[in-house]
Design a protein around this motif. Structure first.
Motif, PDB file in Angstrom:
ATOM      1  N   SER A  19      54.578  57.191  46.329  1.00 27.41           N
ATOM      2  CA  SER A  19      55.217  58.082  47.289  1.00 27.41           C
ATOM      3  C   SER A  19      54.628  57.820  48.674  1.00 27.41           C
ATOM      4  O   SER A  19      53.503  57.337  48.797  1.00 27.41           O
ATOM      5  N   ASN A  20      55.409  58.110  49.700  1.00 29.93           N
ATOM      6  CA  ASN A  20      54.946  57.991  51.074  1.00 29.93           C
ATOM      7  C   ASN A  20      55.451  59.197  51.833  1.00 29.93           C
ATOM      8  O   ASN A  20      56.647  59.319  52.022  1.00 29.93           O
ATOM      9  N   PRO A  21      54.563  60.106  52.207  1.00 29.23           N
ATOM     10  CA  PRO A  21      53.118  60.090  52.027  1.00 29.23           C
ATOM     11  C   PRO A  21      52.735  60.377  50.580  1.00 29.23           C
ATOM     12  O   PRO A  21      53.537  60.859  49.798  1.00 29.23           O
ATOM     13  N   THR A  22      51.472  60.086  50.258  1.00 28.98           N
ATOM     14  CA  THR A  22      50.975  60.289  48.907  1.00 28.98           C
ATOM     15  C   THR A  22      50.571  61.740  48.690  1.00 28.98           C
ATOM     16  O   THR A  22      50.418  62.500  49.649  1.00 28.98           O
ATOM     17  N   ASP A  23      50.383  62.097  47.443  1.00 27.28           N
ATOM     18  CA  ASP A  23      49.970  63.459  47.090  1.00 27.28           C
ATOM     19  C   ASP A  23      48.610  63.762  47.711  1.00 27.28           C
ATOM     20  O   ASP A  23      47.652  63.011  47.542  1.00 27.28           O
ATOM     21  N   GLY A  24      48.518  64.861  48.480  1.00 27.40           N
ATOM     22  CA  GLY A  24      47.271  65.277  49.109  1.00 27.40           C
ATOM     23  C   GLY A  24      46.937  64.582  50.409  1.00 27.40           C
ATOM     24  O   GLY A  24      45.934  64.905  51.057  1.00 27.40           O
ATOM     25  N   GLN A  25      47.741  63.621  50.839  1.00 27.20           N
ATOM     26  CA  GLN A  25      47.459  62.866  52.054  1.00 27.20           C
ATOM     27  C   GLN A  25      47.598  63.745  53.297  1.00 27.20           C
ATOM     28  O   GLN A  25      48.466  64.614  53.370  1.00 27.20           O
ATOM     29  N   SER A  81      52.280  67.541  47.254  1.00 28.71           N
ATOM     30  CA  SER A  81      52.163  68.095  48.605  1.00 28.71           C
ATOM     31  C   SER A  81      51.384  67.153  49.512  1.00 28.71           C
ATOM     32  O   SER A  81      50.652  66.282  49.049  1.00 28.71           O
ATOM     33  N   PHE A  82      51.564  67.353  50.805  1.00 25.00           N
ATOM     34  CA  PHE A  82      50.847  66.592  51.822  1.00 25.00           C
ATOM     35  C   PHE A  82      50.777  67.447  53.071  1.00 25.00           C
ATOM     36  O   PHE A  82      51.416  68.498  53.162  1.00 25.00           O
ATOM     37  N   SER A  83      49.998  67.010  54.049  1.00 22.27           N
ATOM     38  CA  SER A  83      49.869  67.725  55.324  1.00 22.27           C
ATOM     39  C   SER A  83      50.140  66.765  56.467  1.00 22.27           C
ATOM     40  O   SER A  83      49.876  65.567  56.360  1.00 22.27           O
TER      41      SER A  83
END
Length: 183
Positions: free
Chosen positions: A31-37, A114-116
């Motif tokens: 995935s882009n962005p990755t999980d937690g990135q 999720s990501f931030s």
């Protein structure tokens, strides 16, 4: 009697088990962005990649920390990859991605990660000066392989049920045929 029933049972088992690998469903591979990135640059799309081909009807929903859905202007599905694009870069916030895909075998698979976004604000003048080449380099740097997230499986696929049912019909039908034939 058992000698006649065994070949029918064996054929049914072989037919059923040989068809099982064809019914494997797609799994999230990246995935882009990755999980937690924590994304430090402007982000205007989310993409996810799967182990197998995904079909039309698949979907990505991105929501912010308040639970408000971020409207995507374009959802593209190409072979094993699905991408949601946004009109404007995502604001600094925490986001949740809910994905729902239909595997090539018809099996629905879904998951969440999720990501931030914590991008430094860029003045409009500087943003206008950014070239297409710089954007491509940024996307290449951001791409990292994702760790597969937990998947929720909603139930057996139609193909799997058909294979099991077909195998049972062959076994039961063959058994009844040989039992009734002997009488």
């Amino acid at each position: 009697m058992m000698k006649r029933f065994m070949p029918v049972a064996a054929a049914a088992i072989v037919t059923t088990t040989m068809s099982l690998p064809a019914f494997a469903h797609s799994e999230l591979t990246a995935s882009n962005p990755t999980d937690g990135q924590v994304v430090k640059k402007a982000l205007d799309e989310v993409s996810i990649t799967f182990s197998g081909k995904i079909e039309k009807g698949s979907d990505i929903t991105v929501t912010d920390s308040k639970g408000k859905e971020v409207e995507s202007n374009d959802l593209t599905i190409h072979n094993t990859e699905m991408t949601a694009s946004f009109d404007e870069p995502l604001a600094n916030d925490d986001y949740q991605v809910d994905w729902n895909v239909l595997s090539a075998d018809g099996h629905p698979v879904e998951g969440t990660y999720s990501f931030s976004v914590n991008a430094k604000e860029v003045k409009e003048e500087k943003a206008a000066e950014t070239t297409t080449e710089e954007k491509v380099e940024t996307k290449e740097k951001e791409e990292k392989p994702a760790t597969p997230t937990e998947e929720e499986v909603t139930g057996p696929s139609v193909g799997m049920l058909a294979a099991v049912f077909g195998g049972l019909v062959v076994v039961i039908g063959g058994g009844l045929f040989f039992l009734l034939r002997k009488k």
